[in-house]
Enzyme design. Sequence first.
Site, PDB file in Angstrom:
ATOM      1  N   ARG A  17      -2.117 -10.375  12.235  1.00 57.66           N
ATOM      2  CA  ARG A  17      -2.536  -9.177  11.446  1.00 57.66           C
ATOM      3  C   ARG A  17      -3.451  -9.529  10.579  1.00 57.66           C
ATOM      4  O   ARG A  17      -4.424  -8.721  10.062  1.00 57.66           O
ATOM      5  CB  ARG A  17      -1.269  -8.442  10.594  1.00 57.66           C
ATOM      6  CG  ARG A  17      -0.307  -7.854  11.867  1.00 57.66           C
ATOM      7  CD  ARG A  17       0.969  -7.753  11.250  1.00 57.66           C
ATOM      8  NE  ARG A  17       1.080  -6.544  10.287  1.00 57.66           N
ATOM      9  CZ  ARG A  17       2.161  -6.182   9.513  1.00 57.66           C
ATOM     10  NH1 ARG A  17       3.284  -6.938   9.436  1.00 57.66           N
ATOM     11  NH2 ARG A  17       1.954  -5.369   8.723  1.00 57.66           N
ATOM     12  N   LYS A  72       0.923  -1.124  -0.054  1.00 52.02           N
ATOM     13  CA  LYS A  72       0.006   0.059   0.024  1.00 52.02           C
ATOM     14  C   LYS A  72       0.957   1.132   0.023  1.00 52.02           C
ATOM     15  O   LYS A  72       0.607   2.128  -0.599  1.00 52.02           O
ATOM     16  CB  LYS A  72      -0.958   0.106   1.164  1.00 52.02           C
ATOM     17  CG  LYS A  72      -2.146  -0.703   0.993  1.00 52.02           C
ATOM     18  CD  LYS A  72      -3.444  -0.195   2.036  1.00 52.02           C
ATOM     19  CE  LYS A  72      -2.968  -0.107   3.563  1.00 52.02           C
ATOM     20  NZ  LYS A  72      -2.525  -1.633   3.937  1.00 52.02           N
ATOM     21  N   ARG A  87     -10.046   2.354   8.532  1.00 48.46           N
ATOM     22  CA  ARG A  87      -9.538   0.967   8.810  1.00 48.46           C
ATOM     23  C   ARG A  87     -10.746   0.160   9.142  1.00 48.46           C
ATOM     24  O   ARG A  87     -10.769  -1.018   9.164  1.00 48.46           O
ATOM     25  CB  ARG A  87      -8.443   0.906  10.005  1.00 48.46           C
ATOM     26  CG  ARG A  87      -6.986   1.201   9.456  1.00 48.46           C
ATOM     27  CD  ARG A  87      -6.268   0.847  10.659  1.00 48.46           C
ATOM     28  NE  ARG A  87      -4.881   1.366  10.434  1.00 48.46           N
ATOM     29  CZ  ARG A  87      -3.934   0.887   9.696  1.00 48.46           C
ATOM     30  NH1 ARG A  87      -4.266  -0.206   9.028  1.00 48.46           N
ATOM     31  NH2 ARG A  87      -2.830   1.651   9.877  1.00 48.46           N
ATOM     32  N   ARG A 106      12.036  -9.187  11.993  1.00 51.47           N
ATOM     33  CA  ARG A 106      11.279  -8.266  12.875  1.00 51.47           C
ATOM     34  C   ARG A 106      10.243  -9.240  13.321  1.00 51.47           C
ATOM     35  O   ARG A 106       9.792  -9.942  12.749  1.00 51.47           O
ATOM     36  CB  ARG A 106      10.908  -7.146  12.172  1.00 51.47           C
ATOM     37  CG  ARG A 106      12.254  -6.241  11.777  1.00 51.47           C
ATOM     38  CD  ARG A 106      11.599  -4.835  11.340  1.00 51.47           C
ATOM     39  NE  ARG A 106      10.454  -4.927  10.666  1.00 51.47           N
ATOM     40  CZ  ARG A 106       9.138  -4.410  10.586  1.00 51.47           C
ATOM     41  NH1 ARG A 106       9.195  -3.096  11.126  1.00 51.47           N
ATOM     42  NH2 ARG A 106       8.349  -4.452   9.752  1.00 51.47           N
ATOM     43  N   ARG A 159      11.111 -11.398   4.771  1.00 52.39           N
ATOM     44  CA  ARG A 159      11.780 -10.137   4.833  1.00 52.39           C
ATOM     45  C   ARG A 159      12.772 -10.431   5.903  1.00 52.39           C
ATOM     46  O   ARG A 159      12.387 -10.850   7.047  1.00 52.39           O
ATOM     47  CB  ARG A 159      10.966  -8.992   5.313  1.00 52.39           C
ATOM     48  CG  ARG A 159      10.049  -8.534   4.204  1.00 52.39           C
ATOM     49  CD  ARG A 159       8.581  -7.888   4.561  1.00 52.39           C
ATOM     50  NE  ARG A 159       8.929  -6.872   5.611  1.00 52.39           N
ATOM     51  CZ  ARG A 159       8.715  -5.477   5.375  1.00 52.39           C
ATOM     52  NH1 ARG A 159       8.151  -4.991   4.347  1.00 52.39           N
ATOM     53  NH2 ARG A 159       9.098  -4.581   6.441  1.00 52.39           N
TER      54      ARG A 159
END
Length: 217
Positions: free
Chosen positions: A171, A13, A88, A160, A127
């Site tokens: 999430r 996004k 949201r 992370r 990642r």
Amino acid sequence: MRLVLVGPPGAGKGTQAEFIAAHLAVPKISTGDIFRANVSQGTPLGVEAKRYMDAGKLVPDEVTINMVRDRLAEPDAAEGFLLDGFPRTTPQAAALDKLLADLGTALDLVLELVVDDDEVIRRLSGRRTCRGCQKIWHVEFDPTTTPGICDRCGGELFQRDDDKAETIAERLREYASKTAPLIDYYGAQGKLVGIDATGPVEDVTVRAIDALRSYGG
Ligand SMILES: [Zn+2]
């Protein structure tokens, strides 16, 4: 053009928001930026928001909505904007509709970046962040020459917490329960346009711009 960009975590996004806003020559407005600006300028709303954040609490909708209202009333947003990260939830969407109506305007379109859960997990869980220079690599899409070592500074790479499988799953659950109803809300208004957000970043931008063009953007 007055746009909202929605999509799950890992949909790209932030990157797409930059490109699309530049193409449309409208400001990209993210709640993160609005929060930081209000806090650093010490506005009354910023002071209030910071109190919640310092206490580890969620900033109440009312505070966020008032910040968004102030931002949308600024001159650069008069001809259009691209909102990223807000609304949201459905109550926030209803509040946005109301505040735009108060400003004598309305949203034109809501662009949904469509990425399935497996792809989100693949993107985020791969990642790796450098402890030295903070550069973000990806084990599959942007690997370092030596696994675990940064090509740029030789620093050690780590994953992370946000990028760990269990956090990503959480999430995605949160997105499904809170944000996905937005899709229905805007669908019912006839303002929703979904685009395939998989594949190279540039291809997604082209798809987004083509979709907007067919709606006069
Ligand atoms: Zn590094």
